[in-house]
Design a protein around this motif. Structure first.
Motif, PDB file in Angstrom:
ATOM      1  N   LYS A  84     -16.775 -56.157  29.204  1.00  0.00           N
ATOM      2  CA  LYS A  84     -15.741 -56.834  28.220  1.00  0.00           C
ATOM      3  C   LYS A  84     -16.393 -57.905  27.633  1.00  0.00           C
ATOM      4  O   LYS A  84     -16.138 -58.038  26.068  1.00  0.00           O
ATOM      5  CB  LYS A  84     -14.661 -57.558  29.147  1.00  0.00           C
ATOM      6  N   ILE A  85     -17.364 -58.800  27.982  1.00  0.00           N
ATOM      7  CA  ILE A  85     -18.322 -59.616  27.275  1.00  0.00           C
ATOM      8  C   ILE A  85     -19.088 -58.759  26.164  1.00  0.00           C
ATOM      9  O   ILE A  85     -18.942 -59.373  24.999  1.00  0.00           O
ATOM     10  CB  ILE A  85     -19.080 -60.426  28.207  1.00  0.00           C
ATOM     11  N   TRP A 101     -16.234 -57.753  23.410  1.00  0.00           N
ATOM     12  CA  TRP A 101     -15.722 -58.872  22.678  1.00  0.00           C
ATOM     13  C   TRP A 101     -17.117 -59.258  21.779  1.00  0.00           C
ATOM     14  O   TRP A 101     -16.639 -59.589  20.704  1.00  0.00           O
ATOM     15  CB  TRP A 101     -15.520 -59.975  23.437  1.00  0.00           C
ATOM     16  N   ASP A 111     -16.874 -60.570  33.634  1.00  0.00           N
ATOM     17  CA  ASP A 111     -16.886 -59.058  33.292  1.00  0.00           C
ATOM     18  C   ASP A 111     -17.929 -58.737  32.137  1.00  0.00           C
ATOM     19  O   ASP A 111     -17.639 -58.995  30.957  1.00  0.00           O
ATOM     20  CB  ASP A 111     -15.485 -58.380  32.746  1.00  0.00           C
ATOM     21  N   SER A 151     -15.327 -64.794  32.255  1.00  0.00           N
ATOM     22  CA  SER A 151     -14.661 -63.757  33.079  1.00  0.00           C
ATOM     23  C   SER A 151     -15.631 -63.165  34.139  1.00  0.00           C
ATOM     24  O   SER A 151     -15.183 -62.548  34.967  1.00  0.00           O
ATOM     25  CB  SER A 151     -13.914 -62.633  32.267  1.00  0.00           C
ATOM     26  N   VAL A 202     -12.999 -64.633  28.044  1.00  0.00           N
ATOM     27  CA  VAL A 202     -13.681 -63.513  28.190  1.00  0.00           C
ATOM     28  C   VAL A 202     -15.045 -63.887  28.607  1.00  0.00           C
ATOM     29  O   VAL A 202     -15.762 -63.245  29.553  1.00  0.00           O
ATOM     30  CB  VAL A 202     -13.636 -62.445  26.880  1.00  0.00           C
TER      31      VAL A 202
END
Length: 232
Positions: free
Chosen positions: A205-206, A209, A202, A200, A197
């Motif tokens: 999303k990071i 996470w 993104d 990625s 992740v």
């Protein structure tokens, strides 16, 4: 206004010590904050420059005298910026938190009394309205190292010292959580790889996470902090 740390100690040569290095040292040279280390023996009343005496009621060790400590505090308050907080570093004090550090950093400065021997005559704490602060549930040889810890924690919060305000908002305790884990190159180290992740691209999303990791770390390692969040 320059944030000022006044330290009352039997070992003024211990300062600035590590505070003279790295970011704190650079900020000290640049005048972002100032440091004055005063020898408590300068307030002694005899030729031997003694500052302690035997404890009332008997017992091991020696106790710092009330008249000498009070004279040192009075002189420090007279020279320090108005509103500076007087603190005695003590294992029985209120635990130092990031919230308290932030409040101290927002003020004009601190006056730090570093104890030695078996402690300090209680009457100076009562008569001079001195706050007792602990940096942890353990005992040091004196308050000097604890004073350095407190000063460093405050100085790094002063405007411009870190150079990146985002660093402060994401680190441990800033939001009541421990900080999420960090990674950098190489991507693979002995079979341990960077989570997909994080590479990625993104950002949503990071962020998700990192939040989940911070919560998981806090739950497992500091359930006391997690419990406080539930009560907030």
């Amino acid at each position: 206004m320059t944030w000022k740390a006044t330290v009352l100690t039997l070992f003024p040569d211990m300062f600035p010590g590590p505070l003279g290095l790295s970011l704190a040292g650079k900020a000290l040279v640049e005048g972002v904050w100032s440091l004055e280390a005063t020898d408590l023996r300068d307030f002694a009343k005899n030729k031997h420059r003694s500052v302690d005496d035997t404890p009332a009621g008997g017992g091991a060790g020696m106790v710092m005298r009330v008249d000498i400590a009070a004279a040192a505090i009075d002189a420090a308050k007279a020279a320090a910026p108005a509103g500076s907080t007087a603190i005695y570093l003590s294992p029985r004090g209120t635990p130092l938190t990031q919230e308290r550090v932030q409040a101290l950093a927002n003020g004009p400065g601190v006056i730090l009394l570093c104890g030695r021997f078996e402690g300090l005559d209680q009457r100076v704490l009562d008569a001079r309205d001195i706050e007792e602060v602990s940096i942890g549930d353990y005992v040091l040889s004196g308050g000097d190292l604890a004073a350095q810890v407190l000063i460093d924690a405050c100085v790094r919060l002063l405007p411009g010292v870190l150079g990146n305000d985002g660093t402060l908002t994401e680190e441990s305790f800033a939001s009541g959580l421990l900080e999420y884990p960090h990674y950098t190159r190489p991507r693979d180290f002995e079979g341990h790889t960077i989570p997909d992740v994080l590479i990625s691209g993104d950002h949503e999303k990071i962020a998700k996470w990192r939040r989940e990791q911070a919560e998981a770390f806090t739950k497992s390692r500091r359930p006391d902090l997690w419990a406080k969040r539930g009560k907030a």
